[in-house]
Design a protein around this motif. Structure first.
Motif, PDB file in Angstrom:
ATOM      1  N   ALA B  53     -26.390 -12.771  12.945  1.00 41.21           N
ATOM      2  CA  ALA B  53     -25.420 -13.027  14.017  1.00 41.21           C
ATOM      3  C   ALA B  53     -25.667 -12.142  15.245  1.00 41.21           C
ATOM      4  O   ALA B  53     -25.032 -12.319  16.276  1.00 41.21           O
ATOM      5  N   ASP B  78     -23.069 -13.933  21.398  1.00 42.66           N
ATOM      6  CA  ASP B  78     -22.207 -15.051  21.805  1.00 42.66           C
ATOM      7  C   ASP B  78     -23.008 -16.329  22.012  1.00 42.66           C
ATOM      8  O   ASP B  78     -22.510 -17.425  21.761  1.00 42.66           O
ATOM      9  N   ALA B  81     -23.523 -17.756  18.654  1.00 43.47           N
ATOM     10  CA  ALA B  81     -22.281 -18.379  18.195  1.00 43.47           C
ATOM     11  C   ALA B  81     -22.126 -19.765  18.806  1.00 43.47           C
ATOM     12  O   ALA B  81     -21.805 -20.736  18.120  1.00 43.47           O
ATOM     13  N   ARG B  82     -22.399 -19.837  20.105  1.00 38.83           N
ATOM     14  CA  ARG B  82     -22.247 -21.130  20.774  1.00 38.83           C
ATOM     15  C   ARG B  82     -23.339 -22.108  20.354  1.00 38.83           C
ATOM     16  O   ARG B  82     -23.188 -23.318  20.500  1.00 38.83           O
ATOM     17  N   LEU B  85     -23.583 -20.954  15.213  1.00 38.90           N
ATOM     18  CA  LEU B  85     -23.576 -20.007  14.107  1.00 38.90           C
ATOM     19  C   LEU B  85     -22.204 -19.342  13.982  1.00 38.90           C
ATOM     20  O   LEU B  85     -21.647 -18.867  14.969  1.00 38.90           O
ATOM     21  N   PHE B  86     -21.691 -19.317  12.778  1.00 39.20           N
ATOM     22  CA  PHE B  86     -20.388 -18.682  12.558  1.00 39.20           C
ATOM     23  C   PHE B  86     -20.511 -17.674  11.430  1.00 39.20           C
ATOM     24  O   PHE B  86     -21.168 -17.919  10.425  1.00 39.20           O
ATOM     25  N   LEU B  87     -19.881 -16.518  11.635  1.00 43.01           N
ATOM     26  CA  LEU B  87     -19.855 -15.500  10.589  1.00 43.01           C
ATOM     27  C   LEU B  87     -18.406 -15.228  10.199  1.00 43.01           C
ATOM     28  O   LEU B  87     -17.600 -14.810  11.026  1.00 43.01           O
ATOM     29  N   ALA B  88     -18.105 -15.526   8.948  1.00 38.24           N
ATOM     30  CA  ALA B  88     -16.788 -15.139   8.427  1.00 38.24           C
ATOM     31  C   ALA B  88     -16.973 -13.735   7.878  1.00 38.24           C
ATOM     32  O   ALA B  88     -17.696 -13.526   6.909  1.00 38.24           O
ATOM     33  N   PHE B  89     -16.353 -12.763   8.556  1.00 35.03           N
ATOM     34  CA  PHE B  89     -16.622 -11.353   8.274  1.00 35.03           C
ATOM     35  C   PHE B  89     -16.052 -10.892   6.939  1.00 35.03           C
ATOM     36  O   PHE B  89     -14.964 -11.315   6.534  1.00 35.03           O
ATOM     37  N   GLU B 158     -10.008 -16.165   9.057  1.00 37.88           N
ATOM     38  CA  GLU B 158     -11.432 -16.413   9.323  1.00 37.88           C
ATOM     39  C   GLU B 158     -11.746 -17.892   9.127  1.00 37.88           C
ATOM     40  O   GLU B 158     -12.464 -18.501   9.915  1.00 37.88           O
ATOM     41  N   GLN B 161     -10.479 -20.013  11.915  1.00 40.37           N
ATOM     42  CA  GLN B 161     -11.357 -19.959  13.081  1.00 40.37           C
ATOM     43  C   GLN B 161     -12.581 -20.839  12.883  1.00 40.37           C
ATOM     44  O   GLN B 161     -13.011 -21.557  13.784  1.00 40.37           O
ATOM     45  N   LEU B 165     -13.686 -23.955  15.227  1.00 42.57           N
ATOM     46  CA  LEU B 165     -14.902 -23.852  16.041  1.00 42.57           C
ATOM     47  C   LEU B 165     -16.020 -24.777  15.570  1.00 42.57           C
ATOM     48  O   LEU B 165     -17.029 -24.951  16.243  1.00 42.57           O
TER      49      LEU B 165
END
Ligand SMILES: Nc1ncnc2c1ncn2[C@@H]1O[C@H](COP(=O)(O)OP(=O)(O)OP(=O)(O)O)[C@@H](O)[C@H]1O
Ligand SMILES: [Mg+2]
Lengths: 481, 254
Positions: B53, B78, B81-82, B85-89, B158, B161, B165
């Motif tokens: 990420a 960012d 991400a756009r 790619l998504f990271l669930a922390f 998370e 979100q 997204l």
């Protein structure tokens, strides 16, 4: 009466103020203005006489100005407690008076195109443009546009610039003028008293509640031109008024001085709210004295947002003169690289059962520096006074600096005083978290800053919270590499 | 179909690049697939996901990460991400004063073209429907992001979100830890509802239990910065029964 000179001392070790570096996206423009009246640069008796004669003032005002000039010249710079950066102001290079020689305008159509262009360049959103239709805007020294005054005049409210007020309402002006903030309060209130020009005068008759906020937009638009507006607001018994002041300035190549004096008088049971959102170019010295007197059961609230400038020194105050009077200061300061926000509040309790509240939030970015100075004074002979002070600082990156100098002198044992302070940081982890959701670094910082001030901004009128948010966004955009 | 390709990835702390944490990891995730990674504490699972990420704490010393054949390593976090790619922390950050509604709104807006305006009522409708699905009280929209949330609430937030997204690839780092049995089922249902041709998932977990609800297509065992064993969902059952020592002995034997 309290005196700015008695504020607690700051440490004087670091006074480096690297100006430059940031380009302010807003306000970075200038238009040619045909200045009909110009006092030249430098300050002496002749300058003061010139200003007074151009304004066709009564002899007592000239007297007042000349006396103030003497006080200004005699008073030392308050560098024993304030930053020595003040020594960098070159009073000889400043232009003390400038007038467009224009009569205040009534309708939007009558406003000259270059002034409209200026408003447009300030990026005022569409929905706020209509608001501007009711704006008393000060273009350089004189008001260039006004129409809200006609609306409020129907309620008997006087709303005009100070020059006009001196001419048309001398009796009421003279009664209150210079009473809340005496000329010799501090060096810069003396300077203002000598060369003041522009600013607003408002008188609200007993019992009148002004429905819409009165608004003024101030700008500076000439190199080396200092602005010395003088505002006096009197809310007669049981009346209510909200005044909003916005400032934005073009970028200058040399230092500029802004030194205003604002006096508020809330008579018995009256309420005054004074809101400022300002964004000065980062070569501006912004040294402003603001104070109000709240009589019995009266309320004065200062909402003060300071963004930009090289150095801002401003401590809005309330003298709680009558029983059960209430004073409040809500202050937000944002110091970016090369900027020093030295702000705070003063609460002088002078009657029983008076209440004061101070909430100050500061944000320091990069090399920015913010200082909070508070003064709360409750003398021994009073009973039942309350003060609540909260100051919170937010640091964005480790180089920024924040100092807090709360001075709370409370004597007597029937008072309730509470003081809280906090310092927090926007950490890398939070920024990364927001970036991971798709926000740029600048957007992420902006969101964090807006989050920090959110509980205060919620109290603002809609258009001002929008404005503030936009200014924070711009400031954050400029701060990431 | 899209792909997230991790090619012989080496990751170290930015402060000490000579000490690798991830030591040559290769894995390709295609949309439509769910991969699970299991492995002992300190193996580098979170490091892997954060490095992908773009977390500034880490440096990629060699190898590559590509989305649809294009390296994302030069991109800002960012931008990644756009790019989907998504990271669930594992440990989500708290953002004081920023409400969930405003935060997500800004994130959704960030994905829109310049000049395009978010339709506020449509946005809230969608937000509420996702919240209902994840059984998150609507009152949460006005609460500050993660501030004062319980461990389980943070994890659910998370997933909310992620649902809003709509990423192409989601790296879910121990989303199950801290969830009670009911919450685990709700979150799993939420993820399963998003499962499909448009989403690839990398599920980092310690427990077989989660995999009962979100059934993976592939299971990988990570040990000392590498994937040492891959298989189907039965591998997870085997691990549960035998523990990591079994993998270690097997490794030693090689
Ligand atoms: N920012 C950091 N600073 C210092 N050490 C770190 C950092 N990030 C990771 N490490 C170290 O790298 C190793 C791998 O950590 P990581 O968090 O990736 O493990 P993990 O597989 O996610 O473990 P867990 O199952 O406990 O979550 C650990 O030894 C950890 O201490
Ligand atoms: Mg981990």
């Amino acid at each position: 009466m309290s005196n700015t000179d008695t504020l607690p001392p700051a440490d004087e070790t670091t006074d480096v103020n690297p100006v430059g570096g940031i380009d302010q996206a807003v306000g970075d423009f200038q238009y040619d203005v045909n200045y009909e009246f110009d006092a030249g640069t430098g300050l002496n008796e002749n300058t003061v006489r010139y200003i007074s004669s151009v304004k066709k003032e009564a002899p007592w005002i000239l007297e007042f100005r000349l006396k103030a000039l003497k006080t200004f010249l005699e008073k030392p710079m308050p560098t024993h407690w304030a930053t020595t950066d003040l020594n960098n102001i070159d009073f000889d290079k400043i232009r003390y008076y400038l007038s467009q020689g224009q009569k205040p305008k009534r309708t939007w159509d009558e406003v000259p195109d270059d002034i409209k262009k200026t408003f447009e360049r300030l990026g005022i959103p569409e929905q706020e443009r209509k608001f501007l239709a009711g704006v008393e805007a000060q273009f350089d020294s004189e008001a260039a546009y006004s129409n809200i005054k006609d609306i409020v005049a129907k309620q008997g409210v006087i709303f005009c610039n100070s020059t006009e007020a001196l001419r048309e309402h001398p009796e009421i002006f003279k009664k209150f003028f210079g009473k809340v903030i005496p000329t010799g309060d501090n060096k810069f209130s003396a300077l203002n008293s000598a060369v003041f020009s522009g600013g607003s005068f408002i008188y609200v008759p007993p019992g009148v509640k002004v429905a819409q906020p009165l608004q003024a937009y101030f700008r500076i638009n000439a190199e080396n031109f200092g602005q010395f507006e003088r505002t006096l607001i009197i809310a007669d018994e049981g009346s209510e008024v909200v005044y909003m002041e916005g400032c934005t300035a073009p970028k200058f190549s040399t230092s500029t001085l802004h030194s205003a004096v604002v006096e508020l008088v809330a008579l018995k049971g009256a309420k005054i709210q004074y809101i400022t959102v300002q964004n000065w170019a980062n070569n501006v010295f912004n040294l402003v004295t603001k104070r109000g007197v709240a009589h019995e059961d009266a309320e004065i609230k200062w909402i003060d947002c300071n963004i930009g400038s090289r150095l801002t020194m401003k401590y809005p105050g309330v003298v709680l003169k009558g029983k059960r009077a209430r004073g409040e200061v809500v202050s937000i300061a944002l110091a970016n690289d090369g900027q020093h926000q030295d702000t705070g509040a003063k609460m002088i309790h002078a009657a029983d059962d008076t209440t004061s509240v101070i909430v100050a939030k500061s944000i320091s970015v990069g090399q920015g520096r913010s200082t909070y100075r508070g003064q709360v004074h409750i003398p021994k002979h009073l009973k039942g006074c309350k003060n609540n002070t909260e100051c919170d600082a937010l640091l964005i990156n480790t180089n920024s600096r924040t100092d807090t100098y709360p001075a709370i002198t409370v004597r007597g044992d029937t008072h309730a005083v509470q003081h809280e302070a906090s310092v927090s940081k926007v950490n890398e982890e939070q920024i990364f978290y927001m970036q991971q959701r798709g926000l740029t670094e600048a957007q992420a910082m902006s969101l964090a800053v807006n989050g920090f001030v959110n509980d205060l901004v919620r109290q603002f009128p809609m258009e001002y919270s929008v404005e503030l948010k936009r200014l924070i966004d711009l400031e954050m955009e400029g701060s990431v590499g | 179909m899209s792909s997230l390709e991790i090619r012989d990835l080496h990751v170290a702390l930015a402060d000490s690049p000579e000490k690798p944490i991830v030591k040559g990891l290769t894995l390709t995730i295609k949309t439509g697939e769910v991969h699970a990674i299991m492995g002992p504490n300190g193996t580098g699972k979170s490091t892997l996901s954060k490095a992908i990420a773009g977390h500034p704490d880490y440096v990629i010393t060699s190898g590559d990460v590509l989305i649809d054949g294009k390296s994302i390593l030069e991109m800002e976090p960012d931008e990644r991400a756009r790019a989907g790619l998504f990271l669930a922390f594992q440990y989500p950050s708290e953002i004081p004063g920023v409400s969930i509604a405003n935060f997500l709104r800004a994130a959704v807006q960030a994905r829109m073209a310049e000049g395009e305006e978010l339709d506020a009522s449509g946005y809230y409708k969608r937000l509420y429907s996702k919240m209902d699905l994840l059984k998150i009280d609507r009152k949460f929209t006005s609460r500050s992001v993660n501030e004062g949330f319980s461990g389980g609430e943070k994890k659910r937030c998370e997933i909310l979100q992620m649902a809003m997204l709509e990423p192409s690839f989601s790296l879910m780092d121990e989303t199950d830890s801290g969830l009670d049995i009911d919450a685990l089922k709700i979150v799993a249902e939420g993820v399963n509802a998003m499962r499909g041709e448009k989403l690839g998932v990398l599920l980092i977990t310690h427990y077989q239990r989660l995999l009962d609800y979100i059934v993976p297509d592939f299971v990988h065992v990570m040990y000392d910065g590498r994937i040492v064993k891959s298989g189907d969902k039965n591998l997870a059952l085997e691990l549960e029964a035998k523990g990591y020592d079994w993998v270690k002995t097997e490794l030693a034997a090689v």
